[in-house]
Design a protein around this motif. Structure first.
Motif, PDB file in Angstrom:
ATOM      1  N   THR A 118      26.323  30.685  40.514  1.00  0.00           N
ATOM      2  CA  THR A 118      25.992  29.589  39.615  1.00  0.00           C
ATOM      3  C   THR A 118      25.293  30.184  38.403  1.00  0.00           C
ATOM      4  OG1 THR A 118      25.725  28.010  41.429  1.00  0.00           O
ATOM      5  CG2 THR A 118      24.728  27.437  39.315  1.00  0.00           C
ATOM      6  N   LEU A 119      25.872  29.967  37.224  1.00  0.00           N
ATOM      7  CA  LEU A 119      25.343  30.574  36.007  1.00  0.00           C
ATOM      8  C   LEU A 119      24.089  29.841  35.542  1.00  0.00           C
ATOM      9  CD1 LEU A 119      28.726  31.139  34.142  1.00  0.00           C
ATOM     10  CD2 LEU A 119      27.528  32.674  35.716  1.00  0.00           C
ATOM     11  N   GLY A 120      23.376  30.465  34.606  1.00  0.00           N
ATOM     12  CA  GLY A 120      22.126  29.898  34.112  1.00  0.00           C
ATOM     13  C   GLY A 120      22.348  28.785  33.114  1.00  0.00           C
ATOM     14  N   SER A 121      21.258  28.285  32.582  1.00  0.00           N
ATOM     15  CA  SER A 121      21.319  27.187  31.616  1.00  0.00           C
ATOM     16  C   SER A 121      21.957  27.613  30.302  1.00  0.00           C
ATOM     17  CB  SER A 121      19.909  26.644  31.352  1.00  0.00           C
ATOM     18  OG  SER A 121      19.061  27.679  30.858  1.00  0.00           O
ATOM     19  N   ASP A 122      21.994  28.929  30.060  1.00  0.00           N
ATOM     20  CA  ASP A 122      22.640  29.436  28.840  1.00  0.00           C
ATOM     21  C   ASP A 122      24.083  29.864  29.091  1.00  0.00           C
ATOM     22  OD1 ASP A 122      22.044  31.545  30.462  1.00  0.00           O
ATOM     23  OD2 ASP A 122      21.139  32.801  28.903  1.00  0.00           O
ATOM     24  N   GLY A 123      24.610  29.586  30.279  1.00  0.00           N
ATOM     25  CA  GLY A 123      25.996  29.948  30.587  1.00  0.00           C
ATOM     26  C   GLY A 123      26.180  31.422  30.900  1.00  0.00           C
ATOM     27  N   HIS A 124      25.078  32.114  31.144  1.00  0.00           N
ATOM     28  CA  HIS A 124      25.134  33.546  31.450  1.00  0.00           C
ATOM     29  C   HIS A 124      24.683  33.787  32.876  1.00  0.00           C
ATOM     30  CE1 HIS A 124      22.982  37.549  31.632  1.00  0.00           C
ATOM     31  NE2 HIS A 124      24.232  37.900  31.394  1.00  0.00           N
ATOM     32  N   GLY A 125      25.283  34.821  33.502  1.00  0.00           N
ATOM     33  CA  GLY A 125      24.867  35.195  34.845  1.00  0.00           C
ATOM     34  C   GLY A 125      25.578  36.465  35.289  1.00  0.00           C
ATOM     35  N   ARG A 126      25.041  37.091  36.323  1.00  0.00           N
ATOM     36  CA  ARG A 126      25.633  38.319  36.849  1.00  0.00           C
ATOM     37  C   ARG A 126      25.584  38.297  38.373  1.00  0.00           C
ATOM     38  NH1 ARG A 126      22.582  43.825  37.062  1.00  0.00           N
ATOM     39  NH2 ARG A 126      23.687  43.761  39.047  1.00  0.00           N
ATOM     40  N   THR A 127      26.527  39.014  38.964  1.00  0.00           N
ATOM     41  CA  THR A 127      26.528  39.141  40.414  1.00  0.00           C
ATOM     42  C   THR A 127      25.595  40.280  40.823  1.00  0.00           C
ATOM     43  OG1 THR A 127      28.351  40.726  40.436  1.00  0.00           O
ATOM     44  CG2 THR A 127      28.940  38.392  40.458  1.00  0.00           C
ATOM     45  N   GLU A 128      25.431  40.459  42.094  1.00  0.00           N
ATOM     46  CA  GLU A 128      24.722  41.632  42.605  1.00  0.00           C
ATOM     47  C   GLU A 128      25.618  42.852  42.420  1.00  0.00           C
ATOM     48  OE1 GLU A 128      26.244  40.893  47.215  1.00  0.00           O
ATOM     49  OE2 GLU A 128      24.108  40.870  46.725  1.00  0.00           O
ATOM     50  N   ASP A 129      25.058  44.040  42.615  1.00  0.00           N
ATOM     51  CA  ASP A 129      25.858  45.259  42.498  1.00  0.00           C
ATOM     52  C   ASP A 129      26.900  45.303  43.618  1.00  0.00           C
ATOM     53  OD1 ASP A 129      24.377  45.948  40.329  1.00  0.00           O
ATOM     54  OD2 ASP A 129      23.206  47.517  41.320  1.00  0.00           O
ATOM     55  N   LEU A 130      28.110  45.719  43.256  1.00  0.00           N
ATOM     56  CA  LEU A 130      29.235  45.753  44.187  1.00  0.00           C
ATOM     57  C   LEU A 130      29.807  47.154  44.250  1.00  0.00           C
ATOM     58  CD1 LEU A 130      30.992  42.560  42.751  1.00  0.00           C
ATOM     59  CD2 LEU A 130      29.476  42.643  44.737  1.00  0.00           C
ATOM     60  N   SER A 131      30.538  47.447  45.319  1.00  0.00           N
ATOM     61  CA  SER A 131      31.204  48.746  45.435  1.00  0.00           C
ATOM     62  C   SER A 131      32.514  48.571  46.205  1.00  0.00           C
ATOM     63  CB  SER A 131      30.305  49.766  46.141  1.00  0.00           C
ATOM     64  OG  SER A 131      30.001  49.334  47.461  1.00  0.00           O
ATOM     65  N   LEU A 132      33.481  49.405  45.853  1.00  0.00           N
ATOM     66  CA  LEU A 132      34.797  49.398  46.491  1.00  0.00           C
ATOM     67  C   LEU A 132      35.282  50.836  46.600  1.00  0.00           C
ATOM     68  CD1 LEU A 132      36.517  46.423  44.607  1.00  0.00           C
ATOM     69  CD2 LEU A 132      36.016  46.489  47.057  1.00  0.00           C
ATOM     70  N   PRO A 133      36.182  51.129  47.539  1.00  0.00           N
ATOM     71  CA  PRO A 133      36.782  52.469  47.591  1.00  0.00           C
ATOM     72  C   PRO A 133      37.505  52.781  46.277  1.00  0.00           C
ATOM     73  CG  PRO A 133      37.270  51.237  49.600  1.00  0.00           C
ATOM     74  CD  PRO A 133      36.662  50.265  48.644  1.00  0.00           C
TER      75      PRO A 133
END
Length: 225
Positions: free
Chosen positions: A93-108
């Motif tokens: 769910t993004l912030g009131s300014d329409g900005h947001g980020r996920t947690e750090d992710l990793s893949l092979p």
């Protein structure tokens, strides 16, 4: 007078229709936002996409306030065993300014495609194609050479000199050491040189004595004469 009135009405209708066209084709709320792939070390304020990463996160800008988003990542050609297989998914769910980020992710290490879906979207989901390659960040798979100490008994070391010196100093029963033999040879050579010089010296001494005697005899004889 009536002509002017009719012209004014037509102009008003045309203006209203002209203004209504852009509103009908305007971008729906939320669809004007964008999502980027960012390296885990990159700041959230950067709006540039980074398609080659190791550990990463999804960074969204310009969406509606408190926008709810569902996202998933699929394995993609040419590295995918099964193209379109979902390998990671989540929601944010993004912030009131329409900005947001996920947690750090990793893949092979491989090639992937992000699909970004949100409430009220029009048309296809927003998407990004990217690579993960952690081998390059860890030094390209290079290895550090471990120094190896050469054994003390390897050929060419100090130990190789010992065998060569051993036989020259070792002797068999009843035989003279090779070093003594060489010294004797040198000593005998010196003795021969001295012996050879001794014979001429004795001969010359005898001749000199004879000459002295002969000279004395001549001197005495002249005096008598």
């Amino acid at each position: 007078m009536r002509t002017r009135t009719r012209f004014g009405v037509l102009s008003a209708v045309a203006s209203a229709a002209f203004l209504a066209v852009p509103a009908a084709h305007a971008t729906p709320p939320g669809d004007n936002g964008t999502v980027k792939i960012h390296d885990a070390a990159t700041g959230e304020e950067l709006r540039k996409n980074e398609p080659h990463v190791c550990t990463f996160y999804l960074d969204a800008f310009g969406f509606d306030a408190v926008q709810e988003v569902d996202w998933h990542i699929e394995a993609w050609a040419p590295t995918a065993d099964v193209k379109g297989e979902t390998v990671k998914s989540g929601e944010i769910t993004l912030g009131s300014d329409g900005h947001g980020r996920t947690e750090d992710l990793s893949l092979p290490d491989g090639h992937y495609k992000l699909f970004w879906n949100f409430v009220g979207e029009k048309g296809a989901a927003k998407h990004k194609v990217f690579w993960t390659d952690c081998a390059d960040e860890e030094g390209g798979g290079g290895t550090t050479a471990t120094p190896t100490a050469s054994p003390s008994g390897t050929p060419g070391s100090g130990e190789s000199a010992s065998p060569s010196a051993g036989p020259s100093e070792s002797t068999e029963p009843g035989a003279s050491p090779s070093v003594s033999s060489s010294a004797s040879a040198q000593g005998s050579t010196g003795d021969l040189a001295e012996t050879g010089n001794g014979a001429p010296v004795g001969l010359l001494s005898g001749v000199a004595a004879a000459l002295v005697a002969g000279g004395g005899y001549l001197v005495v004889r002249r005096r008598r004469a």
